[in-house]
Each structure stands twice: as structure tokens, then as C-alpha cells.
Design an enzyme around this catalytic site. Structure first.
Site, PDB file in Angstrom:
ATOM      1  CB  CYS A 113      48.139  25.031  36.034  1.00 15.85           C
ATOM      2  SG  CYS A 113      46.907  25.391  37.279  1.00 15.85           S
ATOM      3  CG  HIS A 249      46.691  26.979  32.385  1.00 17.05           C
ATOM      4  ND1 HIS A 249      45.778  25.984  32.676  1.00 17.05           N
ATOM      5  CD2 HIS A 249      46.879  27.674  33.543  1.00 17.05           C
ATOM      6  CE1 HIS A 249      45.452  26.067  33.954  1.00 17.05           C
ATOM      7  NE2 HIS A 249      46.086  27.083  34.491  1.00 17.05           N
ATOM      8  CG  ASN A 279      42.877  27.077  36.607  1.00 21.67           C
ATOM      9  OD1 ASN A 279      43.203  25.998  36.125  1.00 21.67           O
ATOM     10  ND2 ASN A 279      43.736  27.915  37.161  1.00 21.67           N
TER      11      ASN A 279
HETATM   12  N1  ACO Z   1      34.003  38.544  43.942  1.00 21.22           N
HETATM   13  C1  ACO Z   1      34.036  39.860  44.257  1.00 21.22           C
HETATM   14  N2  ACO Z   1      35.136  40.467  44.731  1.00 21.22           N
HETATM   15  C2  ACO Z   1      36.250  39.716  44.876  1.00 21.22           C
HETATM   16  C3  ACO Z   1      36.276  38.342  44.579  1.00 21.22           C
HETATM   17  C4  ACO Z   1      35.079  37.757  44.092  1.00 21.22           C
HETATM   18  N3  ACO Z   1      35.010  36.466  43.748  1.00 21.22           N
HETATM   19  N4  ACO Z   1      37.514  37.874  44.830  1.00 21.22           N
HETATM   20  C5  ACO Z   1      38.254  38.916  45.268  1.00 21.22           C
HETATM   21  N5  ACO Z   1      37.480  40.016  45.303  1.00 21.22           N
HETATM   22  C6  ACO Z   1      37.860  41.368  45.707  1.00 21.22           C
HETATM   23  C7  ACO Z   1      39.082  41.404  46.582  1.00 21.22           C
HETATM   24  O1  ACO Z   1      38.729  41.145  47.928  1.00 21.22           O
HETATM   25  C8  ACO Z   1      39.571  42.823  46.370  1.00 21.22           C
HETATM   26  O2  ACO Z   1      38.799  43.675  47.164  1.00 21.22           O
HETATM   27  P1  ACO Z   1      39.454  44.957  47.893  1.00 21.22           P
HETATM   28  O3  ACO Z   1      39.967  45.825  46.777  1.00 21.22           O
HETATM   29  O4  ACO Z   1      38.330  45.533  48.643  1.00 21.22           O
HETATM   30  O5  ACO Z   1      40.569  44.396  48.751  1.00 21.22           O
HETATM   31  C9  ACO Z   1      39.211  43.113  44.908  1.00 21.22           C
HETATM   32  O6  ACO Z   1      38.222  42.112  44.550  1.00 21.22           O
HETATM   33  C10 ACO Z   1      40.379  43.023  43.944  1.00 21.22           C
HETATM   34  O7  ACO Z   1      41.109  41.822  44.205  1.00 21.22           O
HETATM   35  P2  ACO Z   1      42.353  41.417  43.366  1.00 21.22           P
HETATM   36  O8  ACO Z   1      42.905  40.138  43.871  1.00 21.22           O
HETATM   37  O9  ACO Z   1      43.276  42.596  43.238  1.00 21.22           O
HETATM   38  O10 ACO Z   1      41.682  41.178  41.941  1.00 21.22           O
HETATM   39  P3  ACO Z   1      42.404  40.880  40.559  1.00 21.22           P
HETATM   40  O11 ACO Z   1      41.999  41.885  39.569  1.00 21.22           O
HETATM   41  O12 ACO Z   1      43.874  40.577  40.728  1.00 21.22           O
HETATM   42  O13 ACO Z   1      41.707  39.506  40.127  1.00 21.22           O
HETATM   43  C11 ACO Z   1      42.194  37.148  40.115  1.00 21.22           C
HETATM   44  C12 ACO Z   1      41.858  38.386  40.957  1.00 21.22           C
HETATM   45  C13 ACO Z   1      41.048  36.895  39.153  1.00 21.22           C
HETATM   46  C14 ACO Z   1      42.392  35.968  41.027  1.00 21.22           C
HETATM   47  C15 ACO Z   1      43.487  37.408  39.302  1.00 21.22           C
HETATM   48  O14 ACO Z   1      44.483  37.943  40.137  1.00 21.22           O
HETATM   49  C16 ACO Z   1      44.023  36.169  38.645  1.00 21.22           C
HETATM   50  O15 ACO Z   1      43.442  35.642  37.732  1.00 21.22           O
HETATM   51  N6  ACO Z   1      45.214  35.684  39.048  1.00 21.22           N
HETATM   52  C17 ACO Z   1      45.887  34.577  38.404  1.00 21.22           C
HETATM   53  C18 ACO Z   1      45.279  33.277  38.671  1.00 21.22           C
HETATM   54  C19 ACO Z   1      45.968  32.221  37.794  1.00 21.22           C
HETATM   55  O16 ACO Z   1      46.242  32.444  36.641  1.00 21.22           O
HETATM   56  N7  ACO Z   1      46.319  31.104  38.254  1.00 21.22           N
HETATM   57  C20 ACO Z   1      47.053  30.188  37.351  1.00 21.22           C
HETATM   58  C21 ACO Z   1      47.633  29.171  37.997  1.00 21.22           C
HETATM   59  S1  ACO Z   1      46.441  28.275  38.935  1.00 21.22           S
HETATM   60  C22 ACO Z   1      47.218  26.835  39.474  1.00 21.22           C
HETATM   61  O17 ACO Z   1      48.365  26.639  39.231  1.00 21.22           O
HETATM   62  C23 ACO Z   1      46.429  25.881  40.328  1.00 21.22           C
END
Ligand code: ACO
Length: 322
Positions: A113, A249, A279
Site C-alpha cells: 500500500c 492512503h 482499499n
Molecule cells: N462483516 C461482518 N462481521 C465481520 C466482518 C464483515 N465483513 N469481518 C469481520 N467481522 C466480525 C469479526 O468476525 C468479529 O466478530 P467476533 O467479535 O464475533 O469475533 C467482529 O466483526 C469484529 O472484528 P474485528 O476484526 O475486531 O473488527 P474491527 O473493528 O477491527 O474492523 C477492520 C476490522 C475493518 C479490518 C479493521 O481492523 C481495519 O480496518 N484494519 C486495518 C486495515 C488496513 O488499514 N489495512 C491497511 C493496509 S492494507 C495493505 O497493505 C494491503
């Protein structure tokens, strides 16, 4: 003193759109969950016969046109991608051929990224050193090809697209600084665990997918993005109030909002396009930049901070006068 200056921007998103409602039919998710956690409304998906080079060439031609140049003026091609058309040659060479450019250096940069910011930093150094006068710098991705469409925690986040800039030698200040960083000890938090020299069987079987520990990536991204913004401002003796625009980003609107809060910048001065394309990895910064240049928000002479964070981990910034 020779600076490098952006003289043209371009971007391209494939025609096919997958909305959050469409995602509800593929995995156990909801439009509400995706929008609340990420800000994403939809993503664009490349057609089966459309490649990273195809997307790149549309974006590149638009940037070249805006710069008032022709392909024959280009004397350096750097393409940032994680989703190359072929194992070799580099997609930059394929793009060079597509544009009818011959003989100048053309190579890919793989910093996920942060790839575009790395590519911009490299092109800036070529120009300052007098080794190039008119560089084409592109970020282009077909991330949809390496997503596990059964994994709701990753497949809703990413999309395909391309963005490009023309960077020219200039007597006027353009790019003021780039700061590039990486720490490979975080490899396991965000990666595709298979490749050519490791896990080639899985790669051939089409089982090489993005794996991410979202929470850990989120925290690290917020920290590092805050740090690099301060690093760039300090190095240039520029204050937060001097920034006209933050072009971050586009991974997650919550990460972007956290960075803006640290900068004490109103979200009105932050370019936010993630809702429209998810993304797009290396394409995301130039895509956001081009959107805001073409809709008239970003104007000549304004001061911009570009920043990105991605797998590696890699992170970086570019402070520039547009
Ligand atoms: N729909 C519904 N529920 C979901 C989904 C979905 N698509 N995906 C995960 N969940 C659930 C999980 O299973 C979890 O359930 P549980 O509590 O029963 O276990 C719950 O939602 C919470 O999951 P978390 O992972 O804690 O959710 P979070 O609030 O952290 O959001 C996310 C997840 C959006 C991925 C976030 O962590 C994020 O944006 N991370 C950073 C990503 C990023 O910036 N990447 C940049 C670099 S990318 C690259 O370099 C290629």
C-alpha cells in the site's frame, strides 16, 4: 536547484462495481457493518481479461494528457504494484511498451500500500540527480485476484484501480521531501503467505490470498501515520496549519479520521475517496489525488501531505507544493 513537480494526474477504475449489498450475497456481512467499520460503500473489480497494466495505461494516459506531454517525452517509468501481470517482465515494462516509450528505465516497486509513495520518492531522486526530466509514476492493482471471496474479514475491504502522476524537473519547488520506512518484523500481520520461491504449489492452485490481522494493523497504521506526518513537518519546518490538504492512503475512513485528528485538520481538508473504491493498495493515493485535482479542490501552489501505510510493514510520506 532542481525540484521535481507534479504536472499531471490521472486515474482509472474498472467498470464493474460490487456494492456492499452485493457483498451481502457473497459472505455473512452487512452494508451497515462495512460502512461503520471502514467507510467503504462499493469497490470496482477488473474484468476477467483486464490486467494491472490495462488499468495503469488508462490512468497514465490521462496524467500525460493533463501534463500537456506526449508519451515520447517520458524518460522514466516507475510502477508500484503487488499484483503484477506476469512474474516477469515487470509491469512497468509492459506499460512502457503499451505507451510506445522505448529505452528509458522502467521498473516495478513492491511496497504494497505504500508502493506509490516509495515510487514517488525514487522518481524525485532521479529527477533531482539530473537522471530524468519527465517521469511517469503509477500505482495500479488488481487486488481482487488475490482475495479469498469466502473470507468476510478481508474480501469486503479491497478493490481494483489505478492512479498516475507525471513528475517533471522544475526550478520551482514541488516535492519538498519524502520519508520512507519499513519494518519486516511485522510481515506475518498482513501478507499473502505464498509466492514463487515459497508456497508455489498454492500459488499455482490459486490459493494465495491476502491474510490480515485487522486489529493489529489498524493500531500500527494509526501510530505510524501520526509519526510520519510529524516527521515530514519537522524536517521542512512547516507547521500543521500550513497544510492545505492531506491525501492519505485510502484503507479505512476511521484510520484517516484518526490521522486528521492528530494533525488537528478538519475533515474538509482531507481527501476521502475510500467509500467509492475500497482499499486499492498502491493505487489509492494517486487515485485520491487525481479525484481532488479534477473536481477542483486541490489547486496549483497548495501544500499537500501524501501518506501511506501497508504490508511489510511499510510506511511513508511526501510533502509537496502542487
Ligand atoms: N462483516 C461482518 N462481521 C465481520 C466482518 C464483515 N465483513 N469481518 C469481520 N467481522 C466480525 C469479526 O468476525 C468479529 O466478530 P467476533 O467479535 O464475533 O469475533 C467482529 O466483526 C469484529 O472484528 P474485528 O476484526 O475486531 O473488527 P474491527 O473493528 O477491527 O474492523 C477492520 C476490522 C475493518 C479490518 C479493521 O481492523 C481495519 O480496518 N484494519 C486495518 C486495515 C488496513 O488499514 N489495512 C491497511 C493496509 S492494507 C495493505 O497493505 C494491503
Amino acid at each position: 536547484m532542481t525540484y521535481s513537480k507534479i504536472t499531471g494526474t490521472g486515474s482509472y477504475l474498472p467498470e464493474k462495481i460490487l456494492t456492499n449489498k452485493d457483498m451481502e450475497k457473497l459472505v455473512d456481512t452487512t452494508d451497515e457493518w462495512i460502512r461503520e467499520r471502514t467507510g467503504i460503500r462499493q469497490r470496482h473489480i477488473a474484468a476477467e481479461d483486464e490486467t494491472t497494466c490495462d488499468l495503469a495505461s488508462h490512468a497514465a494516459l490521462r496524467a500525460i494528457e493533463m501534463a500537456g506531454k506526449s508519451s515520447s517525452d517520458i524518460d522514466l517509468v516507475i510502477l508500484a504494484t503487488t499484483t503484477a501481470d506476469k512474474i516477469f517482465p515487470g509491469t512497468a515494462c509492459l506499460l512502457q511498451k503499451r505507451l510506445g516509450v522505448h529505452g528509458c528505465p522502467a521498473f516495478d516497486v513492491q511496497a504494497v500500500c505504500t508502493g506509490f509513495v516509495y515510487a514517488l520518492g525514487i522518481a524525485d531522486k532521479f529527477i533531482r540527480a539530473g537522471e530524468a526530466k519527465c517521469a511517469l509514476v503509477v500505482g495500479s492493482e488488481t487486488l481482487s485476484r488475490i482475495l479469498d471471496w469466502n473470507d468476510r474479514s478481508t474480501c469486503v475491504l479491497f478493490g481494483d484501480g489505478a492512479g498516475a502522476v507525471v513528475l517533471e524537473a522544475s526550478a520551482e519547488p514541488g516535492i519538498l521531501s519524502t520519508h520512507l520506512h519499513a519494518d519486516g518484523s511485522y510481515e506475518h500481520l498482513l501478507h499473502v503467505p505464498h509466492g514463487i520461491s515459497s508456497g508455489y504449489e498454492q500459488l499455482k492452485a490459486g490459493e494465495a490470498y491476502v491474510y490480515m490481522e485487522g486489529n493489529a494493523v489498524f493500531k500500527m497504521a494509526v501510530n505510524k501515520l501520526g509519526e510520519i506526518v510529524d516527521e515530514a513537518l519537522e524536517a521542512n519546518q512547516v507547521s500543521k496549519g500550513d497544510l492545505d490538504w492531506l491525501v492519505p492512503h485510502q484503507a479505512n475512513s476511521r484510520i484517516i479520521e484518526a490521522t486528521a485528528r492528530k494533525l488537528k485538520m478538519s475533515m474538509e481538508r482531507v481527501i476521502l475517496t475510500v467509500s467509492e473504491h475500497g482499499n486499492t493498495s498502491a493505487a489509492s493515493v494517486p487515485l485520491a489525488l487525481d479525484t481532488a485535482v479534477r473536481d477542483g479542490r486541490i489547486k496549483k501552489g497548495e501544500t499537500l501531505m501524501l501518506e501511506a501505510f501497508g504490508s511489510g510493514f511499510t510506511w511513508g510520506s511526501a510533502l509537496l507544493q502542487f
